[in-house]
Write an enzyme that holds these catalytic residues in place. Structure first.
Site, short mmCIF file in Angstrom:
data_model
loop_
_atom_site.label_atom_id
_atom_site.label_comp_id
_atom_site.label_asym_id
_atom_site.label_seq_id
_atom_site.Cartn_x
_atom_site.Cartn_y
_atom_site.Cartn_z
N HIS A 261 0.85 -1.19 0.00
CA HIS A 261 0.00 0.00 0.00
C HIS A 261 0.88 1.23 0.00
O HIS A 261 1.93 1.25 0.63
CB HIS A 261 -0.90 0.01 1.25
CG HIS A 261 -2.08 0.91 1.10
ND1 HIS A 261 -2.00 2.27 1.34
CD2 HIS A 261 -3.35 0.65 0.71
CE1 HIS A 261 -3.20 2.79 1.12
NE2 HIS A 261 -4.03 1.85 0.73
N ASP A 315 -7.90 -5.47 0.07
CA ASP A 315 -8.37 -6.38 -0.97
C ASP A 315 -7.98 -7.84 -0.72
O ASP A 315 -8.42 -8.72 -1.46
CB ASP A 315 -7.83 -5.94 -2.34
CG ASP A 315 -8.52 -4.67 -2.84
OD1 ASP A 315 -9.71 -4.50 -2.56
OD2 ASP A 315 -7.86 -3.85 -3.51
C1 SDX Z 1 -6.51 -0.27 -2.87
O1 SDX Z 1 -4.63 4.21 -2.10
C2 SDX Z 1 -5.61 3.65 -1.44
O2 SDX Z 1 -5.97 4.07 -0.36
C3 SDX Z 1 -6.26 2.46 -2.12
C4 SDX Z 1 -7.20 1.58 -1.28
C5 SDX Z 1 -8.52 2.31 -0.98
O3 SDX Z 1 -9.21 1.93 -0.02
O4 SDX Z 1 -8.92 3.19 -1.77
O5 SDX Z 1 -6.59 1.19 -0.07
C6 SDX Z 1 -7.64 0.32 -2.08
O6 SDX Z 1 -6.33 0.11 -3.98
C7 SDX Z 1 -5.62 -1.32 -2.21
C8 SDX Z 1 -4.44 -1.74 -3.10
C9 SDX Z 1 -4.86 -2.87 -4.06
N1 SDX Z 1 -3.81 -3.20 -4.99
C10 SDX Z 1 -3.09 -4.34 -4.92
O7 SDX Z 1 -3.26 -5.15 -4.00
C11 SDX Z 1 -2.12 -4.56 -6.04
C12 SDX Z 1 -0.78 -5.00 -5.47
N2 SDX Z 1 -0.17 -3.91 -4.77
C13 SDX Z 1 0.69 -3.03 -5.43
O8 SDX Z 1 0.85 -3.05 -6.80
C14 SDX Z 1 1.17 -1.79 -4.72
O9 SDX Z 1 1.57 -2.14 -3.42
C15 SDX Z 1 0.20 -0.59 -4.70
C16 SDX Z 1 -0.32 -0.26 -6.09
C17 SDX Z 1 -0.95 -0.85 -3.78
C18 SDX Z 1 1.00 0.63 -4.19
O10 SDX Z 1 1.93 1.01 -5.14
P1 SDX Z 1 3.13 2.06 -4.86
O11 SDX Z 1 2.91 2.82 -3.63
O12 SDX Z 1 3.32 2.80 -6.14
O13 SDX Z 1 4.37 1.12 -4.59
P2 SDX Z 1 5.38 0.57 -5.67
O14 SDX Z 1 4.68 -0.24 -6.69
O15 SDX Z 1 6.23 1.71 -6.14
O16 SDX Z 1 6.28 -0.41 -4.79
C19 SDX Z 1 7.27 0.05 -3.86
C20 SDX Z 1 8.19 -1.12 -3.59
C21 SDX Z 1 8.74 -1.75 -4.87
O17 SDX Z 1 9.97 -2.36 -4.53
P3 SDX Z 1 11.37 -1.64 -4.92
O18 SDX Z 1 11.35 -1.48 -6.42
O19 SDX Z 1 11.36 -0.34 -4.19
O20 SDX Z 1 12.42 -2.59 -4.44
O21 SDX Z 1 7.45 -2.18 -2.94
C22 SDX Z 1 7.36 -3.32 -3.82
C23 SDX Z 1 7.74 -2.80 -5.21
O22 SDX Z 1 8.25 -3.82 -6.01
N3 SDX Z 1 5.97 -3.76 -3.80
C24 SDX Z 1 5.57 -5.03 -3.99
C25 SDX Z 1 4.17 -5.01 -3.86
N4 SDX Z 1 3.78 -3.77 -3.61
C26 SDX Z 1 4.87 -3.01 -3.57
N5 SDX Z 1 6.26 -6.13 -4.26
C27 SDX Z 1 5.53 -7.26 -4.42
N6 SDX Z 1 4.18 -7.30 -4.32
C28 SDX Z 1 3.49 -6.20 -4.04
N7 SDX Z 1 2.16 -6.24 -3.95
#
Ligand code: SDX
Length: 378
Positions: A261, A315
């Site tokens: 998140h 989720d």
């Molecule tokens: C919702 O924003 C809200 O409030 C949303 C929400 C709401 O109520 O409205 O809470 C609802 O949208 C929940 C999120 C649902 N999405 C997912 O479950 C999809 C999987 N999660 C991600 O793709 C991700 O964590 C996000 C999209 C939720 C957040 O993305 P960010 O903040 O842009 O983070 P990022 O992709 O830049 O990741 C930062 C780091 C990376 O590693 P590094 O490159 O720094 O080494 O964290 C890692 C990412 O690779 N990472 C993950 C990960 N999420 C982040 N690695 C593996 N699996 C993951 N799910």
């Protein structure tokens, strides 16, 4: 003018001042108008929480009764909207059907009287009342059945489950569903709420505001993740397969759905409540093997990614709850939208109170002074 550093995804950049909700991502705290969600989940109802978010205070008994009555009274959808929905392809995603139907409401209520409190209230009531009816209607019509008329003797959540399944829901399931709506109703400046506020800032109608937000919520990085989680758990198939599956995703640098998140660096407090609700359902209606897979997944991901603050988000467990209620997987995100519409409307109202059109800037990294080459010389 102050020149700011470019932040992809606008990370950490405030897009509005808001008093609607607050997240402490380090402590795992979420409050609506200052009240912790755990307390609202235990003591409130979805419509009462919606009222709190939209009008800023908990309603009195009389105010709540009047609001519930109005929402109940407006649950039916116009036959032309129903007929339009009948033409949607049954293979289409219910989120697309919902986005189109929400936008279509604007055709019937095209007056834009944004400074009139009565117009604001009517729009709020109409959207809260009809969105569940439209989700249930599409579900029945894509199976070739006529939609079921809403039942005035049932409350908000029980009526939705009744319209969806054509039978009165179990009381525990209806109560748990209502709590799920409370947990999903609002979450600060998430992508769909930002989308709603940008659309609202142009002073368009609330149906366009909600339609744009529905479109944004559907993506797999946002609300759409709840469907992908169930598909992932099914693909994994057994507890033993969890570790190699997670390793494989991480090697490919793929995202694990339902984890991570932008704001929370600990487990999402909503995931904890949802997990507890899932357990209550399993105790009454039987265990679900996908829950064992989910528990193992939470442990394996914590082992590997807790250093980056990656834990289950809202989720991750919601699909297990809805699945146990017999709800089809592709309705999970529309159900998220049924709840979130109240949050979007609270932001719509707040945006209008101190509006300035959103018009950020960009950092241009293209070329300049390029001569036009006639087509026969390219
Ligand atoms: C919702 O924003 C809200 O409030 C949303 C929400 C709401 O109520 O409205 O809470 C609802 O949208 C929940 C999120 C649902 N999405 C997912 O479950 C999809 C999987 N999660 C991600 O793709 C991700 O964590 C996000 C999209 C939720 C957040 O993305 P960010 O903040 O842009 O983070 P990022 O992709 O830049 O990741 C930062 C780091 C990376 O590693 P590094 O490159 O720094 O080494 O964290 C890692 C990412 O690779 N990472 C993950 C990960 N999420 C982040 N690695 C593996 N699996 C993951 N799910």
């Amino acid at each position: 003018m102050m020149v700011c550093e470019y932040k992809p995804g606008l990370e950490g950049i405030p897009a509005a001042q808001s008093s609607i909700s607050h997240v402490d991502g380090q402590k795992g705290i979420l409050e609506y108008r200052g009240i912790r969600i755990e307390e609202l989940a235990e003591k409130s109802s979805f419509l009462e929480t919606a009222y709190l978010l939209i009008w800023g205070e908990l309603p009195s008994k009389e105010e709540l009764e009047a609001f519930e009555y109005e929402v109940r009274y407006h649950r039916r959808i116009k036959y032309r909207i129903r007929d339009m929905m009948k033409c949607f392809p049954e293979s289409g995603h219910p989120m697309d059907a919902l986005q189109a139907s929400a936008a279509a409401l604007g055709l019937f209520y095209s007056r834009r009287d944004l400074h009139n409190p009565a117009y604001i209230r009517d729009s709020v009531v109409r959207l809260l009342a009809t969105i569940p009816t439209m989700v249930a209607a599409f579900q029945l019509m894509r199976k070739g059945n006529d939609p079921v008329r809403p039942r005035d003797d049932l409350d908000y959540s029980a009526n939705f489950l009744y319209m969806l399944n054509e039978k009165e829901p179990d009381a525990l399931a209806a109560k748990i569903f209502d709590i799920c709506l409370i947990l999903h109703v609002e979450h600060t400046m998430n992508a769909s709420t930002f989308s709603a506020r940008v659309t609202a800032s142009t002073l368009t109608d609330p149906y366009a505001v909600v339609a744009s937000a529905v479109g944004t919520l559907g993506g797999p990085l946002h609300g759409g993740a709840n469907e992908e989680v169930i598909q992932m758990l099914e693909e994994i198939g057994s507890v033993e397969n969890v570790r190699p599956y997670v390793d494989n995703l991480l090697q490919r640098k793929a995202k694990i759905m339902g984890f991570g998140h932008r704001v929370y660096k600990v487990k999402d407090p909503r995931a904890t409540v949802l997990q507890n609700l899932a357990e209550q359902l399993f105790a009454k209606f039987g265990h679900d093997k996908y829950y064992d897979i989910a528990l193992e997944m939470e442990q394996v991901v914590a082992e590997k990614l807790s250093g980056k603050g990656i834990y289950p988000n809202v989720d991750f467990y919601s699909g297990l709850v809805y699945g146990k209620m017999g709800i089809p997987t592709d309705l999970f995100t529309p159900i998220f939208a049924i709840a979130r519409v109240a949050g979007w409307l609270a932001h719509w109202k707040e945006q209008l109170a101190e509006n300035r059109i959103f018009r950020p800037t960009q950092i241009y990294n293209g070329r300049h002074e390029i001569p036009y080459i006639p087509i026969d010389q390219r």
